[in-house]
Design a protein around this motif. Structure first.
Motif, PDB file in Angstrom:
ATOM      1  N   ASN A  42       0.825  -1.214   0.000  1.00  0.00           N
ATOM      2  CA  ASN A  42       0.000   0.000   0.000  1.00  0.00           C
ATOM      3  C   ASN A  42       0.857   1.262   0.000  1.00  0.00           C
ATOM      4  O   ASN A  42       0.509   2.255  -0.656  1.00  0.00           O
ATOM      5  N   ARG A  43       1.965   1.220   0.732  1.00  0.00           N
ATOM      6  CA  ARG A  43       2.872   2.378   0.721  1.00  0.00           C
ATOM      7  C   ARG A  43       3.431   2.594  -0.684  1.00  0.00           C
ATOM      8  O   ARG A  43       3.520   3.728  -1.172  1.00  0.00           O
ATOM      9  N   LEU A  44       3.822   1.499  -1.330  1.00  0.00           N
ATOM     10  CA  LEU A  44       4.393   1.591  -2.672  1.00  0.00           C
ATOM     11  C   LEU A  44       3.351   2.083  -3.676  1.00  0.00           C
ATOM     12  O   LEU A  44       3.652   2.897  -4.554  1.00  0.00           O
ATOM     13  N   ILE A  45       2.123   1.604  -3.545  1.00  0.00           N
ATOM     14  CA  ILE A  45       1.047   2.046  -4.433  1.00  0.00           C
ATOM     15  C   ILE A  45       0.834   3.550  -4.306  1.00  0.00           C
ATOM     16  O   ILE A  45       0.743   4.274  -5.310  1.00  0.00           O
ATOM     17  N   ARG A  46       0.747   4.032  -3.056  1.00  0.00           N
ATOM     18  CA  ARG A  46       0.535   5.471  -2.860  1.00  0.00           C
ATOM     19  C   ARG A  46       1.701   6.290  -3.423  1.00  0.00           C
ATOM     20  O   ARG A  46       1.505   7.367  -3.989  1.00  0.00           O
ATOM     21  N   GLU A  47       2.907   5.748  -3.267  1.00  0.00           N
ATOM     22  CA  GLU A  47       4.094   6.454  -3.771  1.00  0.00           C
ATOM     23  C   GLU A  47       4.100   6.510  -5.296  1.00  0.00           C
ATOM     24  O   GLU A  47       4.354   7.570  -5.891  1.00  0.00           O
ATOM     25  N   ARG A  48       3.771   5.383  -5.943  1.00  0.00           N
ATOM     26  CA  ARG A  48       3.875   5.312  -7.401  1.00  0.00           C
ATOM     27  C   ARG A  48       2.650   5.861  -8.136  1.00  0.00           C
ATOM     28  O   ARG A  48       2.714   6.045  -9.350  1.00  0.00           O
ATOM     29  N   MET A  49       1.549   6.074  -7.445  1.00  0.00           N
ATOM     30  CA  MET A  49       0.401   6.651  -8.149  1.00  0.00           C
ATOM     31  C   MET A  49       0.442   8.177  -8.098  1.00  0.00           C
ATOM     32  O   MET A  49      -0.432   8.848  -8.644  1.00  0.00           O
ATOM     33  N   ALA A  50       1.467   8.717  -7.478  1.00  0.00           N
ATOM     34  CA  ALA A  50       1.629  10.167  -7.423  1.00  0.00           C
ATOM     35  C   ALA A  50       2.069  10.702  -8.780  1.00  0.00           C
ATOM     36  O   ALA A  50       2.642   9.986  -9.604  1.00  0.00           O
ATOM     37  N   SER A  51       1.773  11.966  -9.016  1.00  0.00           N
ATOM     38  CA  SER A  51       2.213  12.638 -10.248  1.00  0.00           C
ATOM     39  C   SER A  51       2.501  14.098  -9.928  1.00  0.00           C
ATOM     40  O   SER A  51       1.635  14.805  -9.411  1.00  0.00           O
ATOM     41  N   GLU A  52       3.700  14.521 -10.251  1.00  0.00           N
ATOM     42  CA  GLU A  52       4.101  15.897  -9.960  1.00  0.00           C
ATOM     43  C   GLU A  52       3.360  16.906 -10.825  1.00  0.00           C
ATOM     44  O   GLU A  52       3.043  18.009 -10.401  1.00  0.00           O
TER      45      GLU A  52
END
Length: 338
Positions: free
Chosen positions: A31-41
């Protein structure tokens, strides 16, 4: 089992809940990885749309299958977390696309992303998640894993396209239906379990057994979902009961009923499915016809047969507490109908 206490396991109601307890630490990392990788600057709509679906209460069954099979086969590294996140991203991307294709208004008990935003956002965010999933695959450094998950992604798309042409055609038979659901649903289940074994260095025979388990589980899962559309709880299926009928999808219960239809019944199916002329009371009439031809019970028997195949595949794997939970999970898939 990974430091999980008996009391927590005893409180778990379903096999899926038990998996969640046993794999809690790994799932937290996923879940931590999902939240990190679904981000977009640069495109804030991406995390908005993704979070709406990913955080809507889905049980993360597919990524848990990857974690469980990797752990069951003795894996002690961290790449299974990346693969589990990959599987969830692929699944979420397909849901975003499916809701656009089906013009759906509800998913996991909430309004769909295409309804809250628009079709363009859903399609493009789905594409973004597919791209993210491939980045995660590559990071494992395994060409075999990349091959399995890339093949699954292509098979899912192929199954969805096949469904477009077969769904409203009364000539669609059980063989075509199986091909559709093996593509759109079972392919990701099979890939999720297979890559768990591959990353753990399991033998070829063990990897094949894991894939067979996932494939059979996925087929049973989809058959049961199709049955639930004709009488399941909205809370269980995450959409409105009767949506498949309203969307004119020839799922297994309808295919079985059409195969036994009288001339009058076939005329009814031609009107509501092929000509899209649906009227008040048609869903109730459809359910009466399904009952008359034992289409629901026949579909359930098919699902039970696939569950048996899934459990038989597990018997080719080493004895492990997780293997027992996966076996119980297969049984639970059909119990959802009760």
């Amino acid at each position: 089992m990974d430091g999980v206490g008996d009391s927590a396991l005893n409180k778990a109601i379903t096999p899926q809940d038990r998996l969640s307890v046993v794999l809690a630490e790994d799932m937290a990392a996923v879940n931590r990885l999902i939240r990190e990788r679904m981000a977009s600057e640069h495109a804030p709509r991406i995390p908005e749309v993704t979070a709406h679906l990913i955080e809507a209460g889905g049980k993360r069954l597919r990524p848990m299958l990857t974690l469980a099979t990797a752990r069951m086969m003795g894996y002690a590294g961290e790449d299974h977390v990346k693969l589990a996140a990959t599987v969830e991203f692929i699944h979420t991307a397909t849901l975003l696309h499916d809701d656009v294709v089906d013009e759906s208004h509800r998913r996991r008990g909430r309004p769909t992303a295409n309804l809250l935003w628009d079709n363009k956002s859903s399609v493009l965010v789905g594409d973004y998640l597919f791209a993210r999933s491939f980045q995660l695959m590559v990071e494992t450094g395994s060409l075999r894993v990349l091959d399995i998950l890339a093949d699954a992604s292509a098979t899912i798309a192929e199954g969805e396209v096949l469904q477009l042409t077969a769904a409203q055609d009364l000539r669609t038979d059980e063989g075509v239906y199986l091909q559709v659901i093996r593509g759109k649903t079972a392919a990701l289940f099979a890939a999720a379990t297979e890559v768990g074994g591959v990353i753990a260095g399991a033998s070829a025979a063990e990897v094949a057994a894991l894939r067979e388990y996932g494939d059979a589980l996925g087929i049973a899962f989809q058959i049961v979902d199709d049955i639930l559309d004709y009488g399941g709880s909205d809370a269980i299926i995450g959409k409105n009961t009767g949506d498949d009928f309203r969307e004119r999808k020839l799922t297994l219960p309808l295919i079985k009923a059409v195969a036994k239809a009288s001339a009058e019944e076939r005329a009814f199916w031609e009107r509501v499915i092929e000509r899209s002329d649906q009227r008040d009371g048609d869903l109730a009439r459809a359910m009466v016809i399904l009952q008359r031809h034992s289409a629901i019970s026949g579909s359930r028997a098919d699902a039970e047969a696939w569950v048996d195949r899934a459990k038989a595949a597990l018997n080719n794997l080493p004895v492990h507490p997780l293997r027992e939970i996966l076996s119980e999970l297969a049984d639970y898939v059909v119990r959802r109908i009760s």
